[in-house]
Scaffold this active site. Structure first.
Site, PDB file in Angstrom:
ATOM      1  N   LYS A 115       0.823  -1.209   0.000  1.00 60.49           N
ATOM      2  CA  LYS A 115       0.000   0.000   0.000  1.00 60.49           C
ATOM      3  C   LYS A 115       0.860   1.264   0.000  1.00 60.49           C
ATOM      4  O   LYS A 115       0.417   2.310  -0.450  1.00 60.49           O
ATOM      5  CB  LYS A 115      -0.961  -0.014   1.172  1.00 60.49           C
ATOM      6  CG  LYS A 115      -2.018  -1.103   0.977  1.00 60.49           C
ATOM      7  CD  LYS A 115      -3.189  -1.028   1.904  1.00 60.49           C
ATOM      8  CE  LYS A 115      -4.234  -2.074   1.568  1.00 60.49           C
ATOM      9  NZ  LYS A 115      -3.769  -3.459   1.820  1.00 60.49           N
TER      10      LYS A 115
HETATM   11  C1  LIG Z   1      -4.422  -4.581   1.274  1.00 59.42           C
HETATM   12  C2  LIG Z   1      -3.668  -5.862   1.161  1.00 59.42           C
HETATM   13  C3  LIG Z   1      -4.089  -6.900   0.304  1.00 59.42           C
HETATM   14  C4  LIG Z   1      -5.367  -6.816  -0.514  1.00 59.42           C
HETATM   15  O1  LIG Z   1      -5.257  -5.888  -1.569  1.00 59.42           O
HETATM   16  P1  LIG Z   1      -6.579  -5.313  -2.280  1.00 59.42           P
HETATM   17  O2  LIG Z   1      -6.102  -4.189  -3.135  1.00 59.42           O
HETATM   18  O3  LIG Z   1      -7.484  -4.864  -1.169  1.00 59.42           O
HETATM   19  O4  LIG Z   1      -7.168  -6.430  -3.068  1.00 59.42           O
HETATM   20  C5  LIG Z   1      -3.305  -8.044   0.218  1.00 59.42           C
HETATM   21  N1  LIG Z   1      -2.170  -8.170   0.946  1.00 59.42           N
HETATM   22  C6  LIG Z   1      -1.729  -7.207   1.778  1.00 59.42           C
HETATM   23  C7  LIG Z   1      -0.473  -7.423   2.548  1.00 59.42           C
HETATM   24  C8  LIG Z   1      -2.461  -6.010   1.919  1.00 59.42           C
HETATM   25  O5  LIG Z   1      -2.018  -5.060   2.753  1.00 59.42           O
END
Ligand SMILES: *Cc1c(COP(=O)(O)O)cnc(C)c1O
Length: 495
Positions: free
Chosen positions: A136
């Site tokens: 993120k």
């Molecule tokens: C947010 C997250 C996901 C999921 O991603 P999306 O964009 O919500 O599908 C998967 N793995 C980790 C480590 C995350 O922080």
């Protein structure tokens, strides 16, 4: 210009526009009622006024030469070129380049998103070299700077208020720290997040970010945030804003790493597939966006844990809500995937009224079904695969034994899903599985699989010794409002 989407066997058309001739991409709401906006307004607005999500009215198209020209560039430069058409007309390309260089310059690996080969046709792209060790950061670090830039130009400021169950709050805090025009308040349930998660929020030493431990559960935190936004007087007084995953500006920077990986593996001459551990569908939707822009992608594997609404949808054409249960991969423990609405918009031929009807029905009945011909367009590209906790642990162990790499439980879902999808294929198309978090963040699963927890990277090794700064707050709206007003006033006085 309208061009045919190269989806085998479909008559489905998406509007696309050749890069270079774009002026400014406009954004439309998936529910068709809100006004079309330019990028800067979409950024600050987040959710559309009609409850829909903003998507580009046209997809900028990269020719084979455009894709070839990305070879050998730095990650920040690839990101700049991929994002430029989306912000065109609102932010000059050189400003965008400075933002990207500044955002990714602080990452813990010079390649920013390094690729590692796991076997003959399976690769892993590491997306955990940002400040909070999860993917993120790749979008949030851009988002915070874009907010600051647009706010400075307008002479405005905003107050970000958000809730976290542990993992995403730190990415928001790191995105907002030291940004001149943002105050940021992140609520988390007191005593219910792991020490590493808490410390990633409470050890950030910046006067404009506030880690708030609420005496309550994560649901209480979310309800407080909703109540704050629902209090229109307070919302306007503080110019409340959110940085949640439905903001288009969270999707846009993620498109860059799909181009980056595909070009490294031979695009546009070679086709690539990706496996994406999925929850809200934001990350894998960014891959879909890359494909709409002309990147040659064969298959997108949507990996889910046992909270498998996306897997069940891809199998059946029916999106149906069931309960949500905690797993070893908590960032994928979702009940509904809010970003799926963006794909639904395309499956329904960009008919906002049809999306609105579908989503209203979904809210009432907890399910909807996409007609078979339309659903077939989704399954021509997306494959679902699911891994439960046992398979997560087994995958972490197997990858450690086979390659020496220790992976986190979310990454393990992606790799298990990739391997299941690859089985029986000849392996001529490389598959890139996304490593979405650093293994040190999820000690429990890693310990279960390989016996010991993974160490934090060197630059964060002293996390457990850094001084903490947090405010414990009772679970009520008046306390939250008083706290936000007080902190904002103090910052105003200091400035
Ligand atoms: C947010 C997250 C996901 C999921 O991603 P999306 O964009 O919500 O599908 C998967 N793995 C980790 C480590 C995350 O922080």
């Amino acid at each position: 210009m309208i061009a045919r989407l190269h989806t085998a066997g479909t008559k489905h058309r998406l509007p696309r526009q050749r890069s270079g001739i774009y002026r400014s991409v406009q954004y439309v709401s998936t529910r068709g009622q809100a006004p079309a906006l330019a990028f800067d307004d979409v950024l600050l607005t987040g959710l559309a006024r009609d409850g829909g999500l903003y998507v580009p009215a046209v997809w900028p198209l990269f020719s084979k030469d455009d894709i070839r020209s990305l070879r050998g560039l730095s990650y920040a430069e690839v990101a700049t070129r991929v994002m430029a058409p989306f912000v065109g007309g609102t932010i000059p390309e050189n400003t965008l380049r400075k933002i990207a260089e500044d955002a990714y310059g602080g990452f813990g690996h010079t390649a920013v998103a390094p690729l590692k080969q796991l076997d003959g046709s399976l690769w892993m792209m590491e997306l955990f070299h940002g400040p909070t060790l999860a993917f993120k950061d790749y979008a949030m670090q851009i988002l915070g700077r874009l907010f600051d830039h647009v706010l400075a130009q307008r002479g405005d400021r905003v107050t970000i208020v958000g809730a976290t169950s542990g993992d995403t709050g730190s990415a928001a805090i790191e995105a907002c720290r030291d940004r001149d025009n943002i105050d940021c308040f992140i609520l988390f349930p007191h005593g219910r997040v792991s020490p590493v998660q808490r410390r990633q929020m409470t050890t950030v030493d910046a006067p404009n970010v506030h880690a708030i431990a609420v005496e309550g559960t994560f649901d209480d935190c979310q309800d407080l945030v909703k109540a704050a936004f629902g209090d229109t007087e307070f919302r306007d007084e503080m110019t409340l804003s959110a940085v949640n995953s439905i903001n288009w500006a969270r999707i846009m920077p993620q498109i860059a790493y799909y181009f980056w990986a595909a070009v490294a593996l031979g695009a546009p001459e070679r086709t690539v597939s990706f496996s994406v551990p999925s929850g809200n569908f934001g990350n894998v939707y960014s891959a879909y966006a890359a494909r709409n822009m002309g990147l040659p992608i064969e298959t997108l594997v949507v990996g889910t844990n046992s909270n498998d609404i996306l897997y069940r949808y891809l199998e059946s054409g029916t999106m149906e809500i069931t309960g949500v249960a905690p797993t070893l991969s908590p960032s994928m423990d979702i009940q509904v995937s809010s970003n799926f609405e963006r794909l639904l918009f395309d499956l329904l031929d960009r008919d906002g009224d049809a999306v609105l009807r579908t989503m209203n029905g979904f809210r009432q009945s907890g399910s909807y079904t996409v007609e078979p011909e339309r659903h077939a367009r989704a399954t021509a590209l997306f494959r679902g695969a699911r891994a439960d906790d046992d398979e997560i642990v087994a995958t972490i162990r197997a990858i450690a034994e086979q390659t020496g790499e220790v992976i986190d439980p979310h990454t393990a879902v992606g790799i298990a899903a990739a391997r299941r999808t690859q089985a029986g294929r000849d392996g001529s198309i490389p598959m890139v599985s996304l490593a979405c978090a650093h293994p040190a963040k999820f000690a429990e699963a890693v310990e279960r699989a390989v016996g010991t927890a993974a160490p934090l990277p060197e630059r964060m090794a002293d996390l457990m010794d850094r001084p903490e700064r947090q405010t414990v707050m009772p679970n009520d709206l008046s306390s939250l409002k008083a706290l936000v007003r007080d902190r904002a006033a103090r910052r105003g006085a200091a400035a």
